[in-house]
Design a protein around this motif. Structure first.
Motif: not given
Length: 755
Positions: A498-520
């Protein structure tokens, strides 16, 4: 002047007709429609409205207030607590009735837009009419009635969404899946944005100004907020009615909701009456005659369709056949939302003129039939029980139990992913809203403030920094929320897989947050993509490491949750919330119902022991709400007062008998009410009167004759108060208050002893 004349005509005719309908026991909505029919230009032998345009404007305001009041009675938390059962029933019924409406419209060769709007009208049962029917028939306290009302609440919110979608479809004149999906996404975006922002700001405002607000200012504030949201909704492409509903649902979560409902009720009643009268004004007798066959077919479609598909919808939601049929048969009519949808179609100019009066006629007839359909459910079930094979009945019972799920059945993965998705959606919407506001308003202002000798880069940089600062609590919460939850920890320790999928959920959210900053940064600057991504990732990491941002995001979330639960907390404090154990009672075929003791009730002044509710009806009185006081588990010597709200526990039959007895055991009107007038009389105590030598207490003036001595006259202007031990003497001039008959008895007695 024509507007005042028309308004006077409408209200006078409506008052007369509604009084007649009240006498006949019919819903007032029908009375308004009949009144509109009588004052319409289509009636040649009666006075008619002159300025129809102004009346229509008032009717549009009526729709806004109707939906605002509906929003005040609506609660997102109630919908979430209902579970999936009402959702399954509502969606099944709406889909089935819309298909039937489309089919009937195409059979008669009506246009595509007429068929689409007709489908929307037939899908919506009337909350007002069904509630009134349950109340009149004494069924409102039964369990199946609460199931019907839950589905009707969902139908109302789905009707709001349907109105927005119909508006979008009508504007394109070419309905397709893409438009529908776009409309749903827009509705979801603005609903979440407005609700989250509204729950954060409005309760804060009301809390800070609570000491300054009285009833008058509360009305102004509530209606002002309603109109403001209606204007905002219109500005972003939705209807004003949709905005009014959203504001009502936001205010429904505040402590002041009950007060606002009470204060806005008269305004809603006035404008709502004008709306329903305007509905009746559009009824043309000639169209009704010409379209008699479609009207008859639509009536049969509603009665049979709701009877069959409504029952199936409730069965699919987990209800047994008997309960499902009682629920489905109760919904066999259309009402106020059908009129609102028809008004929308006419205002957009996309439906034919005949459709409105046809739908009104169908609504009127099905409303009259509603009580008979409710009564017919039980005989129809008994008939099916006799005719259907036993194995069919067993199979239907299995179908009704397939969808009963509990929270314990949900896996940790399902809980975790659903909660993470909710946080991502909510915080993304808030971040988008902040970015749009900053780029649309602050950035142009910053450019205007740029000195003529300078460059614009500092304005872009300032706007970017402020935007990132404002959305940073949202982005941090999006990334970090639920990473230390029980579900996350359980999955992490349960298996290494389960650990790799759990880390993946965190990475996905980091990517979404980075997308907002990228757009700005990309919008404001002209750096290479590699630099932008690097800066974005570094900024996200800094946000994650920042304890200050953590405290800010937690503080914001606590304020929001506290505002969201403020009305619920206040209801718990004042005893208006149902006990949590009620859900367990439903599994044992008993439930809790509330009953208001009428002012004229014979039960008032009696103790619970004298009422013998347990022996007479088999119910248990669990609580009594009296003003702001709650009496839990009242004793036998507890006295019942008029206006008390009694919570009782029992099954449907026991509670129905209890409510019927409370309603019927009342003090009848006094036939001699005219004799109850209180009068003031002066009496001179005669020398041989029986009062001479007796004290006031011994005279029996109060106890025997039912009168009260005001005082003893001394001089022309003064009255002296006397004590109960005062001894009467001959010649005393006393002033008494009492009923005419009792005063005459005292005077007669005094004179008889004098002679």
């Amino acid at each position: 002047m024509n507007l005042v004349t028309d308004l006077a005509l409408i209200l006078i005719v409506a008052s007369i007709v509604t009084l007649l309908f009240k006498k006949l026991g019919q819903p007032l909505v029908l009375g308004y429609i009949v009144a509109g029919f009588l004052v319409s230009p289509n009636m040649p032998y009666t006075m008619s409205v002159v300025d129809k345009t102004s009346i229509q404007t008032w009717a549009d305001i009526g729709v806004i207030f109707l939906l605002f009041s509906l929003g005040l009675d609506f609660s997102f938390k109630k919908i979430l607590k209902m579970g999936m059962a009402p959702v399954i029933a509502a969606i099944s019924i709406i889909f089935s009735m819309m298909v039937l409406g489309l089919s009937v419209g195409h059979i008669f060769g009506w246009s595509n837009m007429d068929c689409i709007f007709l489908a929307g009208m037939l899908a919506m049962s009337s909350t007002t009419i069904i509630y009134k029917a349950f109340d009149d028939m004494g069924l409102r306290q039964q369990r199946f009635a609460s199931l019907v009302m839950s589905v009707l609440i969902l139908e109302d919110i789905l009707a709001i969404i349907m109105m927005v979608m119909l508006s979008a479809i009508a504007s394109g004149q070419n309905p397709n899946g893409g438009q529908m999906l776009e409309s749903v996404l827009q509705i979801g975006f603005f609903l979440v944005l407005w609700f989250v922002v509204g729950i954060f700001l409005i309760p804060q405002f009301l809390r800070s100004t609570r000491k300054l607000i009285n009833d008058e200012t509360m009305v102004i504030i509530a209606i002002g907020l309603c109109c403001l949201m209606a204007v905002i909704s219109t500005g972003v492409g939705f209807s004003s009615a949709f905005g009014a509903f959203v504001m009502g649902s936001i205010l429904a979560e505040t402590i002041e909701a009950d007060k606002i409902i009470r204060l806005v009720e008269p305004v809603k009643n006035l404008f709502g009456a004008v709306f329903f009268v305007s509905v009746g004004m559009l009824v043309d007798p000639k169209i009704l005659v010409d379209y008699a066959l479609p009207i008859a077919v639509l009536i049969l479609t509603i009665l049979i369709g709701q009877g069959i598909f409504g029952s199936l919808g409730f069965m699919l939601s987990g209800q047994p056949l008997r309960t499902a049929m009682r629920c489905g048969f109760s919904m066999a009519q259309i009402g106020e939302f059908a009129f609102i949808i028809a008004s929308l179609g006419l205002s957009l100019g996309v439906i034919s003129n005949f459709l409105y009066p046809v739908v009104v006629a169908v609504s009127v007839i099905t409303t009259f039939i509603t009580p008979y359909m409710i009564r017919a459910a039980e005989p129809c079930y008994e008939l099916l029980e006799r005719k259907l094979p036993k194995r069919w009945l067993r199979r239907l019972s299995r179908i009704s139990g397939n969808h009963q799920t509990t929270a314990a059945e949900q896996s940790n993965w399902k809980k975790l992913l659903s909660q993470i998705s909710l946080y991502v959606v909510v915080y993304s919407i808030l971040s988008i809203a902040v970015i749009v506001i900053m780029f649309a308003f602050f950035l142009p202002l910053a450019h205007k403030m740029t000195p003529s000798w300078g460059k614009e880069w500092w304005a872009d940089a300032l706007c970017g920094l402020l935007t990132v600062m404002f959305i940073s609590p949202f982005l941090r919460a999006m990334v970090m929320k639920k990473n230390h939850s029980e579900e996350f920890r359980a999955l992490w320790t349960e298996s290494r897989v389960n650990r790799l999928p759990l880390l993946f959920t965190v990475l996905i959210r980091i990517a979404i947050a980075a997308t907002f900053l990228f757009y700005i940064i990309n919008h404001l600057g002209h750096f290479k993509n590699a630099v932008i991504i690097t800066v974005a990732v570094v900024a996200v990491v800094l946000m994650i490491m920042s304890r200050r941002l953590k405290r800010r995001s937690i503080k914001l979330e606590r304020v929001f949750v506290n505002n969201l639960r403020s009305r619920e907390i206040e209801a718990q404090v004042h005893g208006r919330r149902r006990p949590l154990f009620e859900g367990r009672l439903l599994d044992r075929d008993i439930h809790i119902s509330e009953f208001d003791v009428p002012e004229e009730s014979e039960w008032a002044g009696k103790t619970l022991q004298q009422l013998q509710s347990r022996n007479r009806f088999g119910v248990h009185v669990s609580s009594i709400m009296r003003g702001r006081q709650r009496i839990n588990i009242p004793r036998g010597d507890t006295v019942v007062f008029p206006g008390d709200r009694i919570q009782a526990i029992g099954n449907d039959e026991q509670l129905a008998q209890f409510g019927k007895a409370m309603k019927n055991e009342t003090i009848s009107d006094d036939p001699d009410i005219e004799k109850r007038e209180m009068k003031l009389r002066k009496i001179i105590v005669a020398p041989n009167s029986s009062f001479v030598g007796k004290t006031l207490q011994q005279s029996g003036i109060r106890d025997k004759y039912g009168c009260m001595l005001i005082g003893l006259e001394e001089g022309k202007e003064n009255l002296t108060m006397i004590s109960p031990s005062h001894v009467f003497e001959a010649g005393d001039e006393i002033w008494l208050v009492g009923e005419e008959e009792n005063l005459e008895r005292i005077i007669k007695r005094n004179n008889e002893l004098t002679n």
